[in-house]
Design an enzyme around this catalytic site. Structure first.
Site, mmCIF file in Angstrom:
data_model
loop_
_atom_site.group_PDB
_atom_site.id
_atom_site.type_symbol
_atom_site.label_atom_id
_atom_site.label_comp_id
_atom_site.label_asym_id
_atom_site.label_seq_id
_atom_site.Cartn_x
_atom_site.Cartn_y
_atom_site.Cartn_z
ATOM 1 N N TYR A 155 -32.986 -22.427 3.358
ATOM 2 C CA TYR A 155 -32.694 -23.644 2.584
ATOM 3 C C TYR A 155 -33.360 -24.757 3.581
ATOM 4 C CZ TYR A 155 -28.540 -22.132 1.016
ATOM 5 O OH TYR A 155 -27.607 -21.687 0.059
ATOM 6 N N ASN B 149 -33.897 -26.772 5.567
ATOM 7 C CA ASN B 149 -33.706 -27.286 6.583
ATOM 8 C C ASN B 149 -34.253 -26.400 7.714
ATOM 9 O OD1 ASN B 149 -32.930 -29.779 5.979
ATOM 10 N ND2 ASN B 149 -31.817 -30.077 6.755
ATOM 11 N N HIS C 106 -34.815 -32.519 -4.352
ATOM 12 C CA HIS C 106 -35.468 -32.176 -3.832
ATOM 13 C C HIS C 106 -35.620 -31.183 -3.315
ATOM 14 C CE1 HIS C 106 -34.968 -32.893 0.074
ATOM 15 N NE2 HIS C 106 -34.121 -32.100 1.221
ATOM 16 N N TYR D 204 -28.667 -26.482 -7.176
ATOM 17 C CA TYR D 204 -29.743 -26.707 -6.767
ATOM 18 C C TYR D 204 -31.189 -27.607 -7.859
ATOM 19 C CZ TYR D 204 -27.367 -26.738 -2.452
ATOM 20 O OH TYR D 204 -25.718 -26.877 -1.270
ATOM 21 N N ASN E 202 -37.313 -32.734 6.432
ATOM 22 C CA ASN E 202 -36.666 -31.841 6.811
ATOM 23 C C ASN E 202 -37.484 -30.497 6.717
ATOM 24 O OD1 ASN E 202 -34.853 -33.611 8.516
ATOM 25 N ND2 ASN E 202 -33.423 -33.864 6.944
#
Length: 190
Positions: free
Chosen positions: A64, A66, A19, A14, A112
């Site tokens: 993470y 969320n 994000h 990532y 989120n």
């Protein structure tokens, strides 16, 4: 004490994604002050710096995106920090690349990580610095692949500038407060 919380997803796959812009700003802030991250109880990484007389914790949730709220609450409880003493840094799909907005409260706006923090707090009253990742080039129906994708070569230079500006905004927040930082760093386009 203040907490500067950069949102993102853990894992090298990532790194450099849209994000993870919150992690990029947290990393830039830590590097600027020669601080390194250590793991705190498995939910987040933290680095500690001193800005003038202010102690500042730089937090990167490892839960993470969320489930960011769990790590944020854990860090706030550990450091005994109120919601008024934090700023959450995250991506914003609705802002163009090269823009950022600092706000004292608001909705999740489809982000989120913010949504989960709001759920965990039972309130949307906490500062957030939203960094534009642009949606104008997003393929229809390609939300996940877009936010988890990397910036284009053209966007990378704007993001490098924005990362430094966001880092400086977080420093200003810690030293001078939310109102001062909003007056100096809210932009239409850098």
């Amino acid at each position: 004490m203040k907490l500067i919380i950069g949102l993102g997803n853990p894992g090298t796959e990532y790194d450099g994604t849209r994000h993870n812009i919150g992690f990029a700003v947290a990393d830039a802030l830590a590097a600027h002050h020669n601080a390194s991250f250590s793991k705190e109880k498995g939910r987040y990484l933290s680095a500690k710096i001193k800005l003038g007389s202010e102690s500042v914790g730089i937090i990167k949730p490892m839960t993470y995106m969320n489930h960011s709220g769990h790590a944020v609450v854990a860090a706030m409880n550990f450091y005994k920090v109120a919601r008024t003493e934090i700023v959450v840094i995250c991506d914003d799909l609705n802002l163009p690349v090269g823009t950022m907005r600092l706000r004292p409260k608001g909705s999740a706006g489809g982000q989120n990580g913010l949504k989960h923090i709001i759920e965990c707090f039972g309130s949307n009253e906490f500062a957030r610095l939203r960094i534009g990742i642009g949606s104008q080039n997003m393929p229809k129906g390609g939300f996940s692949s877009f936010v988890l994708g990397k910036f284009s070569e053209q966007e990378k230079s704007e993001i490098a500038i924005m990362t430094v500006s966001a880092r400086d905004c977080a420093i200003d927040f810690a030293l001078h407060g939310l109102g001062h930082a909003m007056n100096h760093f809210n932009t239409s386009k850098l």
